[in-house]
Design an enzyme around this catalytic site. Structure first.
Site, PDB file in Angstrom:
ATOM      1  N   ILE A 470       0.830  -1.210   0.000  1.00 19.13           N
ATOM      2  CA  ILE A 470       0.000   0.000   0.000  1.00 19.13           C
ATOM      3  C   ILE A 470       0.863   1.258   0.000  1.00 19.13           C
ATOM      4  O   ILE A 470       0.439   2.324   0.440  1.00 19.13           O
ATOM      5  CB  ILE A 470      -0.984  -0.002   1.186  1.00 19.13           C
ATOM      6  CG1 ILE A 470      -0.247  -0.039   2.525  1.00 19.13           C
ATOM      7  CG2 ILE A 470      -1.942  -1.172   1.090  1.00 19.13           C
ATOM      8  CD1 ILE A 470      -1.162   0.118   3.746  1.00 19.13           C
ATOM      9  N   THR A 472       4.164   0.934   1.152  1.00 21.21           N
ATOM     10  CA  THR A 472       5.109   0.739   2.250  1.00 21.21           C
ATOM     11  C   THR A 472       6.468   0.225   1.798  1.00 21.21           C
ATOM     12  O   THR A 472       7.406   0.178   2.587  1.00 21.21           O
ATOM     13  CB  THR A 472       4.521  -0.252   3.266  1.00 21.21           C
ATOM     14  OG1 THR A 472       4.093  -1.418   2.563  1.00 21.21           O
ATOM     15  CG2 THR A 472       3.329   0.355   3.980  1.00 21.21           C
ATOM     16  N   LYS A 641      16.138   2.886   3.967  1.00 19.91           N
ATOM     17  CA  LYS A 641      15.613   3.936   3.092  1.00 19.91           C
ATOM     18  C   LYS A 641      14.087   3.912   3.065  1.00 19.91           C
ATOM     19  O   LYS A 641      13.431   4.936   3.290  1.00 19.91           O
ATOM     20  CB  LYS A 641      16.168   3.758   1.676  1.00 19.91           C
ATOM     21  CG  LYS A 641      15.814   4.891   0.721  1.00 19.91           C
ATOM     22  CD  LYS A 641      16.544   4.717  -0.607  1.00 19.91           C
ATOM     23  CE  LYS A 641      16.310   5.904  -1.531  1.00 19.91           C
ATOM     24  NZ  LYS A 641      17.065   5.752  -2.813  1.00 19.91           N
ATOM     25  N   GLN A 646       8.724   5.492   5.589  1.00 19.92           N
ATOM     26  CA  GLN A 646       7.488   5.193   6.312  1.00 19.92           C
ATOM     27  C   GLN A 646       7.362   6.056   7.569  1.00 19.92           C
ATOM     28  O   GLN A 646       6.288   6.579   7.871  1.00 19.92           O
ATOM     29  CB  GLN A 646       7.453   3.713   6.691  1.00 19.92           C
ATOM     30  CG  GLN A 646       7.091   2.803   5.548  1.00 19.92           C
ATOM     31  CD  GLN A 646       5.700   3.087   5.037  1.00 19.92           C
ATOM     32  OE1 GLN A 646       4.699   2.812   5.694  1.00 19.92           O
ATOM     33  NE2 GLN A 646       5.613   3.673   3.861  1.00 19.92           N
ATOM     34  N   LYS A 709      10.494  -5.843  13.354  1.00 19.21           N
ATOM     35  CA  LYS A 709       9.286  -5.177  13.841  1.00 19.21           C
ATOM     36  C   LYS A 709       8.835  -4.181  12.766  1.00 19.21           C
ATOM     37  O   LYS A 709       9.668  -3.572  12.105  1.00 19.21           O
ATOM     38  CB  LYS A 709       9.556  -4.420  15.142  1.00 19.21           C
ATOM     39  CG  LYS A 709      10.027  -5.280  16.312  1.00 19.21           C
ATOM     40  CD  LYS A 709      10.277  -4.411  17.537  1.00 19.21           C
ATOM     41  CE  LYS A 709      10.738  -5.226  18.736  1.00 19.21           C
ATOM     42  NZ  LYS A 709      10.954  -4.369  19.939  1.00 19.21           N
ATOM     43  N   GLY A 710       7.544  -4.017  12.604  1.00 16.03           N
ATOM     44  CA  GLY A 710       7.049  -3.107  11.582  1.00 16.03           C
ATOM     45  C   GLY A 710       7.248  -1.651  11.961  1.00 16.03           C
ATOM     46  O   GLY A 710       7.340  -1.297  13.141  1.00 16.03           O
ATOM     47  N   GLY A 712       5.460   0.975   9.929  1.00 12.88           N
ATOM     48  CA  GLY A 712       4.495   1.807   9.213  1.00 12.88           C
ATOM     49  C   GLY A 712       3.682   2.729  10.098  1.00 12.88           C
ATOM     50  O   GLY A 712       3.202   3.762   9.635  1.00 12.88           O
ATOM     51  N   GLU A 713       3.529   2.367  11.378  1.00 15.88           N
ATOM     52  CA  GLU A 713       2.623   3.126  12.231  1.00 15.88           C
ATOM     53  C   GLU A 713       3.272   3.802  13.433  1.00 15.88           C
ATOM     54  O   GLU A 713       2.709   4.741  14.003  1.00 15.88           O
ATOM     55  CB  GLU A 713       1.485   2.195  12.690  1.00 15.88           C
ATOM     56  CG  GLU A 713       0.524   1.938  11.554  1.00 15.88           C
ATOM     57  CD  GLU A 713      -0.300   0.669  11.698  1.00 15.88           C
ATOM     58  OE1 GLU A 713      -1.524   0.789  11.810  1.00 15.88           O
ATOM     59  OE2 GLU A 713       0.276  -0.428  11.683  1.00 15.88           O
TER      60      GLU A 713
END
Length: 744
Positions: A470, A472, A641, A646, A709-710, A712-713
């Site tokens: 999306i 990311t 990068k 993000q 670990k993500g 995006g948020e």
């Protein structure tokens, strides 16, 4: 994992970038099947009531109009006769487009015009007139607060807070106390790509559905259930998504209406929402949090009392984890929290980037800043003083927490030690200068995910999973993972995503895709290596060195391990020797170290420390954010990068939350008024400063198979609070409502 990374961890540019900037990437509204009809939705202008009469005769006279579908003439569908799950698990009765004549919210679809051209469909849609019986409604959040309740059945991702100690008694005895109500306005997602669906009726009667979604398999399941189709009869594709931020977690009404019409008319159909129609479904809920904090005179937290309310529709009970974050992140012997929802006559509020935490962390971190000042302590020092090394709410150890390092490195990079403690004491010419900070926390989630790796005669490696990108950078990091795992150059790897026919992958959201899909690709590639080596070992025509356990796969070729030998074999030749045209492997990744779940139950989070500088014109009241530094502890970084991109994108959104974004309700009709980019203010280039992103070294071999670990948020969590706290430091005036605007 103890490996030397040659691809993972490198700042590789997006491999899908050229396709996007040259127009080769195709989005949901771009396929042009022959004979396609264009659909335009007619929306209700009232919030609650019942349709009395639909006047569509004039609209049907427009040349090119084929059909006007309403609740009176639409075909029957299973969705209209039974309850169904749409993939998000919100308790209640999900909205069913064109079910009957009852109106539940302003903007509800009441008709869809289908025509040979978009222009004809749009003109006819403007000629459809509807008579309504209007019923009393409430769209006022303050009124809804008086009707707040705890649903008997909650969302599956809502975790009721676990109280500890006696927070009320401890608060009464605390030497230092602060309390206040903090408010967040509703926000709309507003990705660049609007929601659209193109449905193609194949020759065998099956449907190929191009949809703007974050989960093609979730939409496939939804349509199969809603329209009594088998999964083999509907294929959903979304290879490219122009942003979503949570608006595509659920199936939006356009996908059902388009597919229902295609089934009815036996023709290809496209339904695209306009920008104003993007304000008729998903939005971040409006919220209030009443926060009372008690501390001893040395700044030690003694009591935390957090009460939160968010809005929902009358037909569903949407909930978010907004009140838990302080209880998790801070050491405090007495803490309690309560959470309820308030019903309004609107569409159901929904997940938006970092749902729950973007609200709860930011409002809580504003309250923490207040308490730091009440105790006469530097805000950073106060947070370090009350630092918890465990999940304090559940008394549970963590897989890792490098937040202390993030605060130290972020503060050093920002120059926090030069900060004056006194609000209003820092100036640059006529402007007041403020420095604020906050911490962030977000779940480090992992979901079982499958991926397939295939080696063909052309010597290329093909990776496939139903994951969505999306925006990311999923295409890129999966290519890097495959390159590392299979010893293959990046330019010889093909990534296929966004198709319900591919190996199973959960809906993209929650910042779990990098960890989950990345692990699945890693396992599939290693399984493929094993198959290739085993096939060569059985092959009598293969060179003897290629049949040894010591063979090495590197640079897209097999190499002998004898240091004096120059033996090598291309992958194409190796595959030919095995007598196979294609070799493939599919694997499923599960949580834990290499698929093994830790014997000790541990909590998993990503953490951050955000530092902000603002400049305030004391006469005009204007605020400029001039510096942002975000230090993030997120385990192993797959691509610094794309990961930094993000974080920056989330910080831009958080700046909108702090200073710009507010979906304004006309309570008379229950409609969000500023439903366009002219009046819904999002940050522009001039509003955004240079943003520095630091990644803190954090080894974690328990959080996910690759230690990932993500990201995006996490950039949403704490940034808005840091801006608000910087404004207080600049002005000495504490604002508890977001966004902070002129006249606040």
């Amino acid at each position: 994992m103890n490996v030397i990374s040659t691809h993972i961890g490198q700042p590789v540019s997006r491999i899908d970038g050229v396709a996007k900037v040259t127009g080769q990437a195709k989005y949901a509204a771009e396929p042009h099947p022959p004979g396609m009809l264009y659909g335009v939705v007619v929306n209700s202008p009232i919030a609650r009531g019942r349709i009395e009469t639909i006047h569509d005769a004039e609209a049907r006279q427009i040349p090119g109009v084929i059909e006007i579908m309403t609740h009176l003439n639409r075909p029957h569908a299973a969705l209209f006769e039974k309850s169904y799950m749409d993939g998000l698990g919100v308790p209640g009765a999900p909205y069913r487009p064109l079910h009957d004549g009852e109106i539940h919210f302003n903007g509800q679809p009441v008709a869809v015009v289908f025509a040979e051209t978009f222009e004809a469909a749009r003109e006819a849609a403007m000629l459809v007139r509807v008579d309504y019986e209007r019923w009393p409604h409430n769209a006022n959040f303050e009124v809804a607060l008086h009707q707040k309740y705890m649903p008997s059945k909650t969302r599956s991702n809502y975790v009721p807070p676990k109280p500890r100690g006696d927070a009320a008694a401890a608060y009464a005895l605390s030497a230092v106390k602060t309390e206040g109500r903090y408010h967040l306005a509703p926000e709309h997602h507003n990705p660049m790509e609007m929601h659209a669906t193109t449905v193609i009726v194949e020759d065998d009667g099956t449907f190929t559905v191009w949809d703007k979604t974050q989960g093609p398999q979730a939409v496939q399941a939804y349509l199969a259930s809603a329209l009594s189709l088998s999964k083999d009869q509907v294929r959903v594709r979304n290879p490219y998504v122009g942003g979503a931020f949570g608006s595509g977690l659920r199936a939006v009404y356009n996908v059902f209406l388009a597919t229902l019409a295609a089934k009815m008319l036996k023709r290809a159909v496209r339904v695209t929402l306009t920008r104003p129609q993007m304000f008729t479904h998903a939005f971040r809920p409006e919220a209030v949090m009443d926060i009372a904090l008690g501390a001893s005179r040395d700044g030690t937290l003694q009591s935390m009392i957090v009460k939160g309310v968010t809005d929902t529709s009358r037909f569903e009970h949407n909930m978010e984890n907004i009140v838990i974050w302080g209880l998790i992140n801070y050491r405090c012997p007495n803490a309690t929290a309560d959470y309820k929802v308030a019903p309004r006559d609107t569409y159901t509020s929904s997940d938006m980037r970092a749902p729950g935490a973007a609200t709860g962390v930011n409002l809580l971190e504003m309250a923490i800043d207040e308490m730091a000042y009440a105790c006469g302590m530097d805000p950073l020092a106060f947070r370090l003083h009350n630092y918890s090394d465990i999940d304090a709410m559940h008394d549970m150890p963590l897989t890792s927490k490098a937040l202390r390092d993030a605060m130290a490195q972020g503060a050093q990079h920002f120059g926090w030690h030069d900060r004056s403690m006194i609000p209003g004491s820092m100036r640059d010419g006529r402007e007041l200068v403020g420095w604020g900070m906050a911490t962030g926390i977000w779940d480090a989630m992992f979901s079982p995910t499958s991926a397939r790796a295939r080696l063909g005669q052309d010597g290329r490696l093909h990776i496939a999973t139903a994951a969505s990108d999306i925006g990311t950078g999923t295409y890129t990091i999966l290519a890097q993972t495959a390159a590392e795992a299979f010893g293959m150059p990046l330019d010889r790897i093909d990534i296929e995503l966004g198709d319900s026919a591919l190996p199973e992958c959960p809906t993209e959201g929650g910042s779990w895709t990098a960890a989950s899909a990345g692990a699945a690709v890693w396992l599939a590639c290693h399984s493929l290596r094993t198959k290739l080596f085993a096939a060569l070992a059985r092959c009598k025509n293969a060179p003897s060195w290629a049949r040894q356990d010591s063979v090495k796969l590197e640079g897209g070729a097999l190499h002998g391990m004898n240091e004096n030998a120059q033996d090598s074999l291309s992958l194409s030749d190796a595959l030919s020797l095995t007598g196979q045209d294609v070799l493939e492997a599919e694997e499923t990744a599960k949580p834990g170290l290499r698929g093994k779940i830790s014997q000790m139950r541990k909590a998993r989070f990503t953490h951050s420390a955000v530092f902000c500088e603002v400049r305030v014109d004391p006469e005009l009241g204007t605020v400029r954010v001039t510096r942002l530094v975000n230090a993030v502890a997120a385990g192993r970084i797959m691509n610094p990068k794309t990961a930094a991109s993000q974080i920056r994108g989330a910080m831009v959104m958080a700046t909108g939350m702090a200073l710009h974004e507010d979906s304004l309700m006309d309570e008379r009709v229950g409609q969000f008024m500023n439903h366009n980019f002219a009046e819904y203010h999002i940050p522009a280039h001039a509003d955004i400063p240079d943003m520095d992103v630091l990644f803190v070294n954090e080894h974690d071999d328990e959080v996910s198979p690759l230690g990932v670990k993500g990201v995006g948020e996490i950039g949403m969590c704490g940034t808005a609070a840091a801006i608000a706290n910087a404004i207080f430091h600049a002005t000495g005036r504490r604002e508890r409502n977001l966004p902070i605007t002129l006249g606040a």
